[in-house]
Enzyme design. Structure first.
Site, PDB file in Angstrom:
ATOM      1  N   ASN A 114      39.395  65.957  -0.847  1.00  0.00           N
ATOM      2  CA  ASN A 114      40.188  65.101  -0.793  1.00  0.00           C
ATOM      3  C   ASN A 114      42.236  65.628  -0.486  1.00  0.00           C
ATOM      4  OD1 ASN A 114      41.240  62.442  -0.271  1.00  0.00           O
ATOM      5  ND2 ASN A 114      42.032  62.244  -1.716  1.00  0.00           N
ATOM      6  N   HIS A 157      31.336  48.994   5.197  1.00  0.00           N
ATOM      7  CA  HIS A 157      33.407  48.134   5.874  1.00  0.00           C
ATOM      8  C   HIS A 157      33.147  48.120   6.573  1.00  0.00           C
ATOM      9  CE1 HIS A 157      35.169  49.712   1.975  1.00  0.00           C
ATOM     10  NE2 HIS A 157      34.310  49.150   1.977  1.00  0.00           N
ATOM     11  N   CYS A 199      30.755  35.084  23.519  1.00  0.00           N
ATOM     12  CA  CYS A 199      29.263  36.271  23.535  1.00  0.00           C
ATOM     13  C   CYS A 199      27.820  36.113  24.287  1.00  0.00           C
ATOM     14  CB  CYS A 199      28.096  35.188  21.864  1.00  0.00           C
ATOM     15  SG  CYS A 199      26.879  35.598  21.260  1.00  0.00           S
ATOM     16  N   GLU A 238      44.036  65.003  -2.013  1.00  0.00           N
ATOM     17  CA  GLU A 238      45.666  65.635  -2.805  1.00  0.00           C
ATOM     18  C   GLU A 238      44.049  64.631  -4.252  1.00  0.00           C
ATOM     19  OE1 GLU A 238      49.080  63.565  -1.627  1.00  0.00           O
ATOM     20  OE2 GLU A 238      47.463  61.647  -1.690  1.00  0.00           O
TER      21      GLU A 238
HETATM   22  C1  BV8 Z   1      34.567  42.359  -2.612  1.00  0.00           C
HETATM   23  C2  BV8 Z   1      37.586  47.639   6.576  1.00  0.00           C
HETATM   24  C3  BV8 Z   1      33.037  41.321  -3.752  1.00  0.00           C
HETATM   25  C4  BV8 Z   1      38.589  46.863   7.794  1.00  0.00           C
HETATM   26  C5  BV8 Z   1      38.489  47.728   4.251  1.00  0.00           C
HETATM   27  C6  BV8 Z   1      40.351  39.531  -4.231  1.00  0.00           C
HETATM   28  C7  BV8 Z   1      39.896  39.184  -4.217  1.00  0.00           C
HETATM   29  C8  BV8 Z   1      38.688  39.658  -3.348  1.00  0.00           C
HETATM   30  C9  BV8 Z   1      38.422  41.399  -3.453  1.00  0.00           C
HETATM   31  C10 BV8 Z   1      39.222  41.691  -4.308  1.00  0.00           C
HETATM   32  C11 BV8 Z   1      40.619  40.789  -5.103  1.00  0.00           C
HETATM   33  N1  BV8 Z   1      41.476  42.096  -5.967  1.00  0.00           N
HETATM   34  C12 BV8 Z   1      40.300  42.700  -5.704  1.00  0.00           C
HETATM   35  C13 BV8 Z   1      39.105  43.175  -4.536  1.00  0.00           C
HETATM   36  C14 BV8 Z   1      38.553  43.943  -4.126  1.00  0.00           C
HETATM   37  C15 BV8 Z   1      38.823  44.441  -3.497  1.00  0.00           C
HETATM   38  C16 BV8 Z   1      39.539  45.542  -3.409  1.00  0.00           C
HETATM   39  O1  BV8 Z   1      39.275  46.155  -3.868  1.00  0.00           O
HETATM   40  N2  BV8 Z   1      41.275  45.494  -2.959  1.00  0.00           N
HETATM   41  C17 BV8 Z   1      42.280  46.549  -3.157  1.00  0.00           C
HETATM   42  C18 BV8 Z   1      43.085  46.909  -2.142  1.00  0.00           C
HETATM   43  C19 BV8 Z   1      42.495  46.521  -4.751  1.00  0.00           C
HETATM   44  N3  BV8 Z   1      37.059  45.105  -2.607  1.00  0.00           N
HETATM   45  C20 BV8 Z   1      37.260  44.024  -1.338  1.00  0.00           C
HETATM   46  O2  BV8 Z   1      37.497  43.199  -0.926  1.00  0.00           O
HETATM   47  C21 BV8 Z   1      35.538  44.607  -1.047  1.00  0.00           C
HETATM   48  N4  BV8 Z   1      34.113  43.615  -1.314  1.00  0.00           N
HETATM   49  O3  BV8 Z   1      35.349  43.514  -3.371  1.00  0.00           O
HETATM   50  O4  BV8 Z   1      33.600  41.910  -2.477  1.00  0.00           O
HETATM   51  C22 BV8 Z   1      32.168  42.495  -4.451  1.00  0.00           C
HETATM   52  C23 BV8 Z   1      31.928  43.352  -5.023  1.00  0.00           C
HETATM   53  C24 BV8 Z   1      31.027  43.603  -5.155  1.00  0.00           C
HETATM   54  C25 BV8 Z   1      29.459  43.726  -4.674  1.00  0.00           C
HETATM   55  C26 BV8 Z   1      29.858  42.812  -3.375  1.00  0.00           C
HETATM   56  C27 BV8 Z   1      30.480  42.326  -3.753  1.00  0.00           C
HETATM   57  C28 BV8 Z   1      35.830  44.527   0.116  1.00  0.00           C
HETATM   58  C29 BV8 Z   1      36.458  46.067   0.740  1.00  0.00           C
HETATM   59  C30 BV8 Z   1      36.234  45.763   2.600  1.00  0.00           C
HETATM   60  C31 BV8 Z   1      37.502  45.715   2.994  1.00  0.00           C
HETATM   61  N5  BV8 Z   1      37.881  46.278   3.764  1.00  0.00           N
HETATM   62  N6  BV8 Z   1      37.938  47.938   5.798  1.00  0.00           N
HETATM   63  C32 BV8 Z   1      39.556  47.970   8.404  1.00  0.00           C
HETATM   64  O5  BV8 Z   1      39.356  49.208   8.579  1.00  0.00           O
HETATM   65  O6  BV8 Z   1      40.720  47.834   8.883  1.00  0.00           O
HETATM   66  S1  BV8 Z   1      38.350  48.660   3.218  1.00  0.00           S
HETATM   67  C33 BV8 Z   1      40.029  49.670   3.944  1.00  0.00           C
HETATM   68  O7  BV8 Z   1      40.184  50.673   2.908  1.00  0.00           O
HETATM   69  C34 BV8 Z   1      39.150  50.670   4.600  1.00  0.00           C
HETATM   70  O8  BV8 Z   1      37.827  50.474   4.680  1.00  0.00           O
HETATM   71  C35 BV8 Z   1      39.428  52.333   4.018  1.00  0.00           C
HETATM   72  O9  BV8 Z   1      38.444  53.531   4.276  1.00  0.00           O
HETATM   73  C36 BV8 Z   1      39.153  52.034   2.385  1.00  0.00           C
HETATM   74  C37 BV8 Z   1      39.954  52.654   1.547  1.00  0.00           C
HETATM   75  O10 BV8 Z   1      41.175  52.740   2.001  1.00  0.00           O
HETATM   76  P1  BV8 Z   1      40.363  55.276   1.697  1.00  0.00           P
HETATM   77  O11 BV8 Z   1      39.542  54.958   3.352  1.00  0.00           O
HETATM   78  O12 BV8 Z   1      40.299  55.370   0.479  1.00  0.00           O
HETATM   79  O13 BV8 Z   1      41.682  55.347   2.731  1.00  0.00           O
HETATM   80  P2  BV8 Z   1      43.048  55.995   2.076  1.00  0.00           P
HETATM   81  O14 BV8 Z   1      44.158  55.774   3.156  1.00  0.00           O
HETATM   82  O15 BV8 Z   1      43.428  54.820   1.395  1.00  0.00           O
HETATM   83  O16 BV8 Z   1      43.316  57.049   1.114  1.00  0.00           O
HETATM   84  C38 BV8 Z   1      43.207  57.690   2.379  1.00  0.00           C
HETATM   85  C39 BV8 Z   1      43.057  59.756   1.610  1.00  0.00           C
HETATM   86  O17 BV8 Z   1      42.318  60.368   2.092  1.00  0.00           O
HETATM   87  C40 BV8 Z   1      44.054  59.771   0.357  1.00  0.00           C
HETATM   88  O18 BV8 Z   1      43.813  60.487  -1.015  1.00  0.00           O
HETATM   89  C41 BV8 Z   1      44.275  61.217   0.899  1.00  0.00           C
HETATM   90  O19 BV8 Z   1      45.122  61.601   0.381  1.00  0.00           O
HETATM   91  C42 BV8 Z   1      43.443  61.526   1.816  1.00  0.00           C
HETATM   92  N7  BV8 Z   1      43.834  62.055   2.854  1.00  0.00           N
HETATM   93  C43 BV8 Z   1      44.775  62.474   4.318  1.00  0.00           C
HETATM   94  N8  BV8 Z   1      44.746  63.365   5.103  1.00  0.00           N
HETATM   95  C44 BV8 Z   1      43.301  63.922   4.528  1.00  0.00           C
HETATM   96  C45 BV8 Z   1      42.746  63.132   3.070  1.00  0.00           C
HETATM   97  N9  BV8 Z   1      42.123  63.952   2.457  1.00  0.00           N
HETATM   98  C46 BV8 Z   1      41.698  65.050   3.279  1.00  0.00           C
HETATM   99  N10 BV8 Z   1      41.670  65.625   4.306  1.00  0.00           N
HETATM  100  C47 BV8 Z   1      42.978  65.303   5.371  1.00  0.00           C
HETATM  101  N11 BV8 Z   1      43.636  66.130   6.175  1.00  0.00           N
END
Ligand code: BV8
Length: 246
Positions: free
Chosen positions: A214, A121, A148, A216
Site C-alpha cells: 500500500n 462490492h 429492463c 501508506e
Molecule cells: C455490511 C461500492 C453486513 C460502492 C463500497 C452501519 C450499518 C450497516 C453497516 C455498517 C454500519 N457501520 C459500519 C458498517 C459496516 C460498513 C462499513 O464498513 N462502513 C465503514 C464506512 C465504517 N460496511 C458495509 O455496510 C458493508 N456491508 O457490513 O453488511 C454484513 C457484514 C458481513 C457479512 C455479511 C453482511 C458493505 C460495504 C460496501 C460498500 N460499498 N463500494 C462504490 O464503489 O461506489 S465500499 C468502498 O470502499 C469501495 O468499495 C472501496 O473499495 C471500499 C474501501 O475503500 P478502499 O478501496 O480501501 O479505498 P480508500 O480510498 O479508502 O483507500 C485507498 C488506499 O489506497 C489508501 O490506503 C491509499 O493510501 C492507497 N493508495 C492510493 N494510491 C495508491 C495507493 N496504494 C498503492 N498505490 C497507489 N498508487
C-alpha cells in the site's frame, strides 16, 4: 534488494494465495480512490450516493453519481496498470490457486487477464433489475426511464453495486478461501470498510502469513506479517517477481 516476501512463506501450491484489492490499485490507472485527500468521499457524502436509502430518496442523484463514474471508467485513457498486470501474471505462473477478491467496481483486473476474481462490492459495468432480479452488462447511463431488457419494465434498474448496509457478494466463497489460504495479500486499501477490512485479522488468527502492499500504512497495518509501502505499480510487480522466484 530485500525480498518483500515473508521469510516464513513456503510456496505451498496446495493452499491458495488470496489477494484483496482496493481503490489504491486503480489510482495510477486514473480512477479516484475514496479516502485520499482528492478522493471521492472528499467531494460527495457516501450517505447521499452509496446507500439504498439514498437511492430511494433521490434516484436521479445516485444514478448521476454512478453514470459519471461509468463514463469515466469507459474512457479509453483508463487502462490496467503494472499492478493489475502483475496479479494476472501471478495467477498464470503460480503453481497453485490465486484468488483476487476486489472491493473495486472497475473492470481493470479482468482487462489485465485475471480470471479467478470476486467483485465483493459489485461491478460498475453491470445493472440489476429490482423487478425481475436480472443482472445485465451495462455501459450506458442508467435512469428511472430506462427499461429492463429482461422484463421490459422501467424504474427498476440500479447499478449492480453493493451499497453501505448491503451484504457483500460471495462472502461464503471468500470465507472458504481465507480458511485455506497459504498467504493473504492486501493491496491498495485503507482498511476502513468491513467486512473486507477484517480479512487480515481472520487470516492472522489462523497463523496465515500476510503482506500489505500500500502507499501508506492502512488502518490494519499492524496486523500484517510484512508491509511494503510504495506505489502499487512498483511494489506489486516486485512482490510478484520475488514470490515466483520462491
Ligand atoms: C455490511 C461500492 C453486513 C460502492 C463500497 C452501519 C450499518 C450497516 C453497516 C455498517 C454500519 N457501520 C459500519 C458498517 C459496516 C460498513 C462499513 O464498513 N462502513 C465503514 C464506512 C465504517 N460496511 C458495509 O455496510 C458493508 N456491508 O457490513 O453488511 C454484513 C457484514 C458481513 C457479512 C455479511 C453482511 C458493505 C460495504 C460496501 C460498500 N460499498 N463500494 C462504490 O464503489 O461506489 S465500499 C468502498 O470502499 C469501495 O468499495 C472501496 O473499495 C471500499 C474501501 O475503500 P478502499 O478501496 O480501501 O479505498 P480508500 O480510498 O479508502 O483507500 C485507498 C488506499 O489506497 C489508501 O490506503 C491509499 O493510501 C492507497 N493508495 C492510493 N494510491 C495508491 C495507493 N496504494 C498503492 N498505490 C497507489 N498508487
Amino acid at each position: 534488494m530485500r525480498s518483500s516476501v515473508p521469510e516464513r512463506l513456503e510456496p505451498d501450491a496446495g493452499r491458495p494465495v488470496v489477494v484483496l484489492t482496493g481503490a489504491g490499485i486503480s489510482k495510477e490507472s486514473g480512477l479516484d480512490t475514496f479516502r485520499d485527500l482528492d478522493g471521492i468521499w472528499a467531494k460527495v457524502r457516501l450517505e447521499d450516493v452509496a446507500t439504498y436509502e439514498a437511492f430511494v430518496k433521490d434516484p436521479r442523484r445516485v444514478h448521476a453519481f454512478y453514470n459519471e463514474r461509468r463514463r469515466g471508467l469507459l474512457n479509453q485513457n483508463v487502462q490496467p496498470n503494472a499492478a493489475h498486470i502483475a496479479l494476472a501474471r501471478l495467477e498464470r505462473d503460480w503453481p497453485g490457486e490465486v484468488l483476487v477478491v476486489t472491493q473495486n467496481i472497475d473492470d481493470l483486473h479482468e482487462r489485465a487477464g485475471t480470471t479467478n476474481l470476486i467483485h465483493m462490492h459489485g461491478e460498475l459495468l453491470k445493472a440489476e433489475c429490482e423487478h425481475c432480479r436480472a443482472v445485465h452488462v451495462w455501459h450506458e447511463d442508467l435512469g428511472r426511464d430506462v427499461r429492463c431488457p429482461g422484463c421490459g419494465r422501467a424504474a427498476g434498474l440500479r447499478p449492480h453495486v453493493v451499497w453501505f448496509g448491503e451484504t457483500p457478494l460471495e462472502m461464503e466463497r471468500i470465507g472458504r478461501a481465507l480458511d485455506r489460504a497459504g498467504l493473504f495479500v492486501s493491496i491498495g486499501t485503507s482498511g476502513n470498510v468491513y467486512p473486507a477490512a477484517g480479512f487480515v485479522a481472520e487470516t492472522r488468527a489462523r497463523g496465515t502469513p500476510s503482506v500489505e502492499l500500500n502507499l501508506e500504512p492502512s488502518e490494519g497495518a499492524s496486523l500484517f506479517t510484512r508491509a511494503v509501502h510504495g506505489l502499487a505499480s512498483r511494489v506489486v510487480p516486485d512482490f510478484v517477481r520475488d514470490l515466483l522466484a520462491g
